[in-house]
Scaffold this motif. Structure first.
Motif, mmCIF file in Angstrom:
data_model
loop_
_atom_site.group_PDB
_atom_site.id
_atom_site.type_symbol
_atom_site.label_atom_id
_atom_site.label_comp_id
_atom_site.label_asym_id
_atom_site.label_seq_id
_atom_site.Cartn_x
_atom_site.Cartn_y
_atom_site.Cartn_z
ATOM 1 N N PRO A 78 0.799 -1.230 0.000
ATOM 2 C CA PRO A 78 0.000 0.000 0.000
ATOM 3 C C PRO A 78 0.828 1.274 0.000
ATOM 4 N N ALA A 79 1.976 1.268 0.693
ATOM 5 C CA ALA A 79 2.815 2.462 0.695
ATOM 6 C C ALA A 79 3.420 2.708 -0.687
ATOM 7 N N GLU A 80 3.858 1.641 -1.341
ATOM 8 C CA GLU A 80 4.390 1.779 -2.698
ATOM 9 C C GLU A 80 3.277 2.178 -3.672
ATOM 10 N N ALA A 81 2.055 1.690 -3.407
ATOM 11 C CA ALA A 81 0.929 2.059 -4.262
ATOM 12 C C ALA A 81 0.728 3.568 -4.255
ATOM 13 N N SER A 82 0.930 4.186 -3.107
ATOM 14 C CA SER A 82 0.753 5.635 -2.998
ATOM 15 C C SER A 82 1.843 6.411 -3.717
ATOM 16 N N GLU A 106 -2.613 3.586 5.740
ATOM 17 C CA GLU A 106 -1.847 3.401 4.502
ATOM 18 C C GLU A 106 -2.677 2.808 3.371
ATOM 19 N N LEU A 107 -3.834 2.250 3.710
ATOM 20 C CA LEU A 107 -4.679 1.626 2.694
ATOM 21 C C LEU A 107 -5.607 2.623 1.997
ATOM 22 N N SER A 108 -5.658 3.842 2.493
ATOM 23 C CA SER A 108 -6.644 4.800 1.992
ATOM 24 C C SER A 108 -6.509 5.075 0.499
#
Length: 322
Positions: A78-82, A106-108
């Motif tokens: 999730p952090a890399e997704a952001s 972090e999932l937002s």
């Protein structure tokens, strides 16, 4: 000094607590589980699994299990997704997002991305009214269960339930798709799993390597063929090319007197044991060990009786088939 009895008691207590959690999960599964399976089956793309912390570690395993059992899947942190990896998540995909609390900040971004582009979202959390489950198209609620740590703060039972839920999804999808050992071997070509599922056709020698002679071949010529091909045996064929016998070292010893005056058909052992090309190589090795032989000819069970190949036990052992 540590007391072994105390350590064992702790271990058994942890396992008992987690077992109760798994039983509660089994009882709690309902329509949402079936809906999640249907959602994944309808997806034209992959299952994008995401989670933070311990849920992320479990998510990686779930993604790997899905991918190896016929459901394309990928873990996205999730952090890399952001920070750019949201581009990996497309409208053809379905997202499987894990969070014990359902409120992991972090999932937002990945949740918002699925809502923005109408990407189906399956949420897994233990709080029914949590942000993750409220936003999900399919919400799977983990039952309330005691964490095995005793303090309630170390993810233990909750992660075990999530892992088991992932396995349940993977197996349900696998069975629906009629996923076979052959398919499984495609995704596990290496290691012991790949070796266990190798077929005879994967290891056999064919074509010019086959040690074959006709029944009327003088034994002098048959011995040359046996020596040149290097398998220690020679197969014997009839006029139609069908495998009718085999000459081994034992046959040579039994006919040593006047051997070179005989034909292969006179020396051979009729009706040799054969294997099919699609037979699991492990079972062929078991036959060779049981009969104390090193080679088996390969013949199609419903074919024309011609030898398609020869399987040598040493090739099987080198490939890890034991």
């Amino acid at each position: 000094m540590t007391d072994p009895a105390t350590l064992l008691a702790t271990a058994r207590r942890v396992i008992a607590i987690e077992a109760r959690g798994l039983a509660a999960l089994s009882d709690a599964l309902g329509a949402s589980f079936a809906a999640a399976v249907e959602l994944i089956l309808k997806a034209k793309g992959r299952v994008i699994v995401s989670g933070m912390g311990k849920s992320g570690h479990v998510g990686r395993k779930i993604a790997a299990t899905l991918a190896s059992t016929g459901t394309p899947a990928q873990f996205v942190h999730p952090a890399e997704a952001s920070h750019g990896d949201l581009g990996m998540v497309t409208e053809a995909d379905v997202a499987l997002v894990l969070s014990n609390s359902g409120e992991t900040p972090e999932l937002s971004d990945i949740i918002a991305h699925t809502r923005r582009f109408a990407i189906p979202l399956i949420g897994v959390a233990s709080r029914e009214g949590s942000t993750l489950l409220r936003q999900s198209d399919v919400a799977i609620v983990l039952p309330q269960a005691e964490e095995a740590c005793g303090t309630g703060i170390v993810p233990t039972t909750s992660t075990t339930m999530t892992l088991a839920l992932g396995d349940a999804l993977a197996v349900a999808l696998m069975e629906h798709r009629h996923f076979t050992p052959d398919h499984f071997r495609t995704f596990h070509p290496g290691g012991k799993l790949g070796a266990k599922l190798m077929r005879v056709a994967d290891l056999m020698h064919g074509g010019e390597a086959l040690p074959l002679v006709a029944e009327a071949t003088p034994m002098g010529e048959a011995l040359v063929t046996m020596s040149r091909k290097g398998f220690g045996v020679v197969g014997v064929t009839d006029a139609a090319g069908r495998l009718t016998g085999i000459v081994t070292d034992g046959d040579l010893r039994r006919h040593l007197d006047g051997l070179l005056d005989r034909t292969a058909g006179e020396v051979m052992t009729r009706g040799p044991r054969t294997v099919a090309p699609d037979q699991v190589a492990e079972s062929a090795v078991a036959i060779m060990r049981d009969r104390k032989i090193t080679c088996l000819f390969v013949v199609e069970p419903e074919g024309d009786g011609r030898a398609k190949g020869i399987l040598n036990i040493h090739d099987c052992l080198r490939a890890g088939v034991v």
